[in-house]
Design a protein around this motif. Sequence first.
Motif, mmCIF file in Angstrom:
data_model
loop_
_atom_site.group_PDB
_atom_site.id
_atom_site.type_symbol
_atom_site.label_atom_id
_atom_site.label_comp_id
_atom_site.label_asym_id
_atom_site.label_seq_id
_atom_site.Cartn_x
_atom_site.Cartn_y
_atom_site.Cartn_z
ATOM 1 N N ALA A 45 23.941 70.280 -25.967
ATOM 2 C CA ALA A 45 24.006 71.709 -26.293
ATOM 3 C C ALA A 45 25.371 72.080 -26.856
ATOM 4 O O ALA A 45 25.471 72.925 -27.757
ATOM 5 C CB ALA A 45 23.695 72.549 -25.056
ATOM 6 N N VAL A 48 25.317 71.094 -30.438
ATOM 7 C CA VAL A 48 24.527 72.054 -31.225
ATOM 8 C C VAL A 48 25.346 73.303 -31.521
ATOM 9 O O VAL A 48 25.366 73.806 -32.650
ATOM 10 C CB VAL A 48 23.230 72.434 -30.473
ATOM 11 C CG1 VAL A 48 22.525 73.577 -31.187
ATOM 12 C CG2 VAL A 48 22.305 71.234 -30.366
ATOM 13 N N ILE A 60 18.186 75.148 -31.176
ATOM 14 C CA ILE A 60 17.580 74.644 -29.940
ATOM 15 C C ILE A 60 16.110 75.037 -29.856
ATOM 16 O O ILE A 60 15.261 74.243 -29.425
ATOM 17 C CB ILE A 60 18.365 75.149 -28.718
ATOM 18 C CG1 ILE A 60 19.730 74.472 -28.672
ATOM 19 C CG2 ILE A 60 17.587 74.887 -27.430
ATOM 20 C CD1 ILE A 60 20.606 74.896 -27.534
ATOM 21 N N ALA A 209 19.430 68.972 -30.802
ATOM 22 C CA ALA A 209 18.656 69.861 -29.933
ATOM 23 C C ALA A 209 17.375 69.193 -29.442
ATOM 24 O O ALA A 209 16.917 69.450 -28.323
ATOM 25 C CB ALA A 209 18.320 71.150 -30.679
#
Length: 480
Positions: A45, A48, A60, A209
Amino acid sequence: MNNHVNNNLRNSASEVGLRRVLGFWDVFFASLGGQSPFLSDLTYASAVLAIAGLAGPVAIIIGSIIAFINGFVVARLSKRVTEAGGYYKYATKYLGGKSTGFFIGWNYLFYAIPYGAAYVVGASYLAQWILGIPWQINLPISLAVMTVLAYLGIRVSAKYAIFAGSLEMATLILISVVLLLIPHGILFNPFTYMGSISLSTFMVAVVYAIAIPTGYGTIAPLSGEVRRARETVSRAVETVIITGGALAALAVYSTAVAGLSYMNIHEFIRFLNEATGKGLSPVVIVLHHFLGVLLDPIVIFAMINDGILGALAYVLAASRTLYAMADDKQLPNALSLVNSRGNPVISVLISALALDIIALITTYLLGPFNAFLLLGFLSMLANLIVHLSANFALLRAATMKIKAVLYGVDTMRGLDKAVSVVAALITIFTATESMLGVKIAELIPYFVTLAIITAYLVIRALLVRGGLLGFRVHNYKIIK
């Protein structure tokens, strides 16, 4: 006399068989543990967010949708095959019989055990980096707890997964809500920022993601121990992907809102790039800014918990694959022995000890960060082959005629065919993007293992057909 007693014990043990003791929440949280939610937020994350900036939550969401398509393949196959073994069974039934199944089964083992080891090593690295706890302390502890839980059986493991997984989910949601309610935080629409980056850059973020809501693949091998497996497994696969993606999107969005409460947008984007460029997690930095030392016990729990749950999920899946292969006489019968609690202890111990040894040796030789990267790379090609086999298995299953409609299996053939093709293309794209920059030399162990498996299958085929000096095979013995 002794041989007779031993044979009776072996027969009575093998007759116990796996028991259908798992419900929806058991397999859901076991699979959620395979995602390692907190660890994924600190790694995938963060990547991302750094790549896509304020459009990170959208990346995501799209990544979760793509993962859902691949998960739908497993969900549909789980309605057709309810025995233990997962991908091995899918390949055996729909892609050419036991030889193909054996090949896919070993690929799954090569994927699951290094991947599970990568999770626990990654958690060890973060615990060392963030908290200063040496890997020599936290890694052996995590591995020991995981091995004991696996040995105690799937019911104990499932109870631990429910308790620890529920606590971790609640913690993630609570932290995210706190960050959203921070004074001066700016709520924004992430979709409006998609035009601020190129499509190619955005797709790189999507690839990262996709890795977040994984873990659903650990459910399929457990099908033989799930009550009402046709409905439960498919529902758990779909639910765990949605949950994992939603948690990650919430975490990324709340982190961005919190960051924008004390930085303007240009400072925040620069901060994301600089943090990830130094190998730091932007999520951790923002959390520390607001929580300070209060974050440390949360991170300690989450890191150790994620390492244990991630490794445990893949050990359970790998052991059930070994069990299914042995039960089909593809491996020695001892691997199919089940104790009085319905646990295939020999397969479990082999899977757990293999993961323990791989994790410890690679970390000792390379250090936790490089070991994490190497183990992830090693499992990559095996992961590609395993998921492609599931895609093609569903395509083959959808083209086969069956006499009766069963649990909706034969009512969605057109959709099954379309999804299997799309999922195969997605799998190839994801693997191609993920492998950019990987050195072929790092994948030599996989290619060596693949060559050994292929040679074994060829030799066995020749022996079974009597093509080698007039010999034939019977119960793993060559008889003239």
